[in-house]
Scaffold this motif. Structure first.
Motif, PDB file in Angstrom:
ATOM      1  N   LYS A 114       0.878  -1.170   0.000  1.00 22.17           N
ATOM      2  CA  LYS A 114       0.000   0.000   0.000  1.00 22.17           C
ATOM      3  C   LYS A 114       0.916   1.221   0.000  1.00 22.17           C
ATOM      4  O   LYS A 114       1.698   1.407   0.936  1.00 22.17           O
ATOM      5  N   VAL A 115       0.831   2.022  -1.070  1.00 23.67           N
ATOM      6  CA  VAL A 115       1.756   3.125  -1.281  1.00 23.67           C
ATOM      7  C   VAL A 115       0.977   4.434  -1.324  1.00 23.67           C
ATOM      8  O   VAL A 115      -0.053   4.525  -2.004  1.00 23.67           O
ATOM      9  N   SER A 116       1.473   5.453  -0.627  1.00 25.62           N
ATOM     10  CA  SER A 116       0.882   6.786  -0.733  1.00 25.62           C
ATOM     11  C   SER A 116       1.049   7.257  -2.169  1.00 25.62           C
ATOM     12  O   SER A 116       2.154   7.239  -2.706  1.00 25.62           O
ATOM     13  N   ALA A 117      -0.038   7.651  -2.779  1.00 27.15           N
ATOM     14  CA  ALA A 117       0.038   8.089  -4.180  1.00 27.15           C
ATOM     15  C   ALA A 117      -1.109   9.057  -4.444  1.00 27.15           C
ATOM     16  O   ALA A 117      -2.232   8.654  -4.697  1.00 27.15           O
ATOM     17  N   ASP A 118      -0.804  10.336  -4.351  1.00 25.61           N
ATOM     18  CA  ASP A 118      -1.798  11.341  -4.709  1.00 25.61           C
ATOM     19  C   ASP A 118      -1.142  12.381  -5.608  1.00 25.61           C
ATOM     20  O   ASP A 118       0.051  12.619  -5.545  1.00 25.61           O
ATOM     21  N   GLY A 119      -1.909  12.950  -6.494  1.00 28.68           N
ATOM     22  CA  GLY A 119      -1.387  13.980  -7.390  1.00 28.68           C
ATOM     23  C   GLY A 119      -0.304  13.463  -8.315  1.00 28.68           C
ATOM     24  O   GLY A 119      -0.443  12.418  -8.959  1.00 28.68           O
ATOM     25  N   ALA A 120       0.807  14.204  -8.373  1.00 32.71           N
ATOM     26  CA  ALA A 120       1.909  13.889  -9.291  1.00 32.71           C
ATOM     27  C   ALA A 120       2.579  12.566  -8.944  1.00 32.71           C
ATOM     28  O   ALA A 120       3.081  11.869  -9.830  1.00 32.71           O
ATOM     29  N   ASN A 121       2.602  12.212  -7.681  1.00 31.29           N
ATOM     30  CA  ASN A 121       3.240  10.954  -7.263  1.00 31.29           C
ATOM     31  C   ASN A 121       2.563   9.729  -7.871  1.00 31.29           C
ATOM     32  O   ASN A 121       3.209   8.731  -8.137  1.00 31.29           O
ATOM     33  N   LYS A 141      -8.192   7.773  -3.086  1.00 33.72           N
ATOM     34  CA  LYS A 141      -7.691   9.126  -3.355  1.00 33.72           C
ATOM     35  C   LYS A 141      -6.253   9.310  -2.906  1.00 33.72           C
ATOM     36  O   LYS A 141      -5.504  10.066  -3.517  1.00 33.72           O
ATOM     37  N   ARG A 142      -5.865   8.613  -1.850  1.00 34.28           N
ATOM     38  CA  ARG A 142      -4.548   8.837  -1.259  1.00 34.28           C
ATOM     39  C   ARG A 142      -3.549   7.701  -1.450  1.00 34.28           C
ATOM     40  O   ARG A 142      -2.379   7.860  -1.123  1.00 34.28           O
ATOM     41  N   SER A 143      -4.012   6.542  -1.918  1.00 37.25           N
ATOM     42  CA  SER A 143      -3.072   5.421  -1.997  1.00 37.25           C
ATOM     43  C   SER A 143      -3.422   4.445  -3.112  1.00 37.25           C
ATOM     44  O   SER A 143      -4.524   4.454  -3.659  1.00 37.25           O
ATOM     45  N   LEU A 144      -2.450   3.603  -3.410  1.00 29.35           N
ATOM     46  CA  LEU A 144      -2.610   2.488  -4.339  1.00 29.35           C
ATOM     47  C   LEU A 144      -2.191   1.218  -3.609  1.00 29.35           C
ATOM     48  O   LEU A 144      -1.236   1.235  -2.832  1.00 29.35           O
ATOM     49  N   VAL A 145      -2.885   0.118  -3.870  1.00 32.73           N
ATOM     50  CA  VAL A 145      -2.419  -1.182  -3.396  1.00 32.73           C
ATOM     51  C   VAL A 145      -1.927  -1.925  -4.623  1.00 32.73           C
ATOM     52  O   VAL A 145      -2.647  -2.056  -5.620  1.00 32.73           O
ATOM     53  N   PHE A 158      11.500  -3.563  -5.896  1.00 33.04           N
ATOM     54  CA  PHE A 158      10.257  -2.791  -5.970  1.00 33.04           C
ATOM     55  C   PHE A 158      10.036  -2.025  -4.664  1.00 33.04           C
ATOM     56  O   PHE A 158       9.711  -0.832  -4.677  1.00 33.04           O
ATOM     57  N   GLU A 159      10.241  -2.698  -3.556  1.00 27.03           N
ATOM     58  CA  GLU A 159      10.069  -2.037  -2.247  1.00 27.03           C
ATOM     59  C   GLU A 159      10.985  -0.818  -2.118  1.00 27.03           C
ATOM     60  O   GLU A 159      10.559   0.242  -1.669  1.00 27.03           O
ATOM     61  N   ARG A 160      12.249  -0.971  -2.498  1.00 25.74           N
ATOM     62  CA  ARG A 160      13.200   0.147  -2.401  1.00 25.74           C
ATOM     63  C   ARG A 160      12.748   1.340  -3.238  1.00 25.74           C
ATOM     64  O   ARG A 160      12.928   2.488  -2.840  1.00 25.74           O
ATOM     65  N   LEU A 161      12.158   1.079  -4.398  1.00 21.36           N
ATOM     66  CA  LEU A 161      11.746   2.175  -5.271  1.00 21.36           C
ATOM     67  C   LEU A 161      10.477   2.891  -4.805  1.00 21.36           C
ATOM     68  O   LEU A 161      10.339   4.088  -5.006  1.00 21.36           O
ATOM     69  N   VAL A 162       9.537   2.161  -4.202  1.00 22.00           N
ATOM     70  CA  VAL A 162       8.290   2.812  -3.782  1.00 22.00           C
ATOM     71  C   VAL A 162       8.345   3.363  -2.360  1.00 22.00           C
ATOM     72  O   VAL A 162       7.526   4.208  -1.996  1.00 22.00           O
ATOM     73  N   ARG A 163       9.292   2.918  -1.568  1.00 20.70           N
ATOM     74  CA  ARG A 163       9.388   3.384  -0.181  1.00 20.70           C
ATOM     75  C   ARG A 163       9.464   4.915  -0.070  1.00 20.70           C
ATOM     76  O   ARG A 163       8.798   5.501   0.789  1.00 20.70           O
ATOM     77  N   GLU A 169       1.859   0.269   4.080  1.00 22.23           N
ATOM     78  CA  GLU A 169       1.761  -1.091   4.601  1.00 22.23           C
ATOM     79  C   GLU A 169       2.309  -2.063   3.564  1.00 22.23           C
ATOM     80  O   GLU A 169       2.265  -1.799   2.367  1.00 22.23           O
ATOM     81  N   MET A 170       2.802  -3.206   4.057  1.00 24.21           N
ATOM     82  CA  MET A 170       3.355  -4.203   3.159  1.00 24.21           C
ATOM     83  C   MET A 170       3.080  -5.587   3.735  1.00 24.21           C
ATOM     84  O   MET A 170       3.146  -5.793   4.937  1.00 24.21           O
ATOM     85  N   ALA A 171       2.764  -6.552   2.857  1.00 23.28           N
ATOM     86  CA  ALA A 171       2.605  -7.952   3.252  1.00 23.28           C
ATOM     87  C   ALA A 171       3.290  -8.813   2.201  1.00 23.28           C
ATOM     88  O   ALA A 171       3.039  -8.658   1.011  1.00 23.28           O
ATOM     89  N   ARG A 172       4.165  -9.725   2.657  1.00 23.57           N
ATOM     90  CA  ARG A 172       4.891 -10.613   1.753  1.00 23.57           C
ATOM     91  C   ARG A 172       4.636 -12.055   2.153  1.00 23.57           C
ATOM     92  O   ARG A 172       4.584 -12.371   3.334  1.00 23.57           O
ATOM     93  N   THR A 173       4.517 -12.930   1.156  1.00 22.95           N
ATOM     94  CA  THR A 173       4.189 -14.330   1.427  1.00 22.95           C
ATOM     95  C   THR A 173       5.383 -15.158   1.860  1.00 22.95           C
ATOM     96  O   THR A 173       5.217 -16.193   2.489  1.00 22.95           O
ATOM     97  N   GLY A 174       6.569 -14.782   1.478  1.00 23.35           N
ATOM     98  CA  GLY A 174       7.722 -15.665   1.606  1.00 23.35           C
ATOM     99  C   GLY A 174       7.811 -16.469   0.321  1.00 23.35           C
ATOM    100  O   GLY A 174       6.851 -16.581  -0.431  1.00 23.35           O
ATOM    101  N   GLU A 175       8.970 -17.022   0.063  1.00 25.31           N
ATOM    102  CA  GLU A 175       9.180 -17.720  -1.205  1.00 25.31           C
ATOM    103  C   GLU A 175       8.525 -19.096  -1.224  1.00 25.31           C
ATOM    104  O   GLU A 175       8.502 -19.797  -0.221  1.00 25.31           O
TER     105      GLU A 175
END
Length: 185
Positions: A114-121, A141-145, A158-163, A169-175
């Motif tokens: 879940k990434v904050s994403a409003d306006g230009a971001n 309005k304020r975020s993308l999942v 991907f995590e490093r770029l969107v952080r 919030e983040m949830a990972r399954t494991g490999e």
């Protein structure tokens, strides 16, 4: 290694060699078990008693309703892993264990961000998603999942770029992993 209280500086590699905690050898264990209560607890307990830290753990059904596959990844030296796998074989509900070599296995992980994403971001985050072939599964309005599937390294990248945009919030399954080709599981 310096005496206690000295100001001798040690490198990370020297500290790890002394502590014996990191080897750089990633193990992917694929364990077929009877689908019964308590099996996962006994497996995890065996690793905990031996001082191993499990990096990821995923459990799911197989084509047989009575059998589940436990996939776990950890960092460890080859000899201690051999000892643990021999002890795993002694557990009644363990049917088969395979230490998959990373180059001989296909491993994937699923993650939701879940990434904050409003306006230009928002446009920038969407471009990053396109580059990583990630799927946007929810928009407010304020975020993308975002759903990302791929190797552990891809999900980390991907995590490093969107952080920097604001990782809410983040949830990972494991490999999960399976051997390449027609070999046995």
């Amino acid at each position: 290694m310096g005496e206690p209280g000295t100001k001798e500086i040690l490198s990370l590699e020297e500290l790890e060699a002394v502590a014996g905690q990191r080897t750089g050898r990633k193990h992917i264990l694929s364990i077929l078990v009877e689908n019964k209560p308590g099996v996962l607890t006994r497996i995890a307990g065996l690793f905990a008693r031996r001082g191993f830290n499990i990096d990821t753990l995923a459990v799911g059904p197989t084509d047989d309703d009575n059998v589940s596959r436990v996939t776990l990844t950890l960092d460890g030296a080859v000899h201690p892993i051999d000892q643990v796998t021999k002890q795993l074989h002694k557990l009644v509900n363990v049917l088969k264990i395979r230490d998959l070599e990373p180059e001989e296995a296909l491993a994937r992980e699923l993650a939701l961000f879940k990434v904050s994403a409003d306006g230009a971001n928002r446009a920038e985050v969407m471009q990053i998603c396109e580059i990583f072939r990630a799927k946007i599964v929810d928009v407010t309005k304020r975020s993308l999942v975002v759903e990302v599937t791929g190797t552990y390294e891809k999900v980390d990248a991907f995590e490093r770029l969107v952080r920097p945009f604001g990782l809410v919030e983040m949830a990972r399954t494991g490999e999960i992993a399976i051997s390449r080709g027609r070999g046995e599981t």
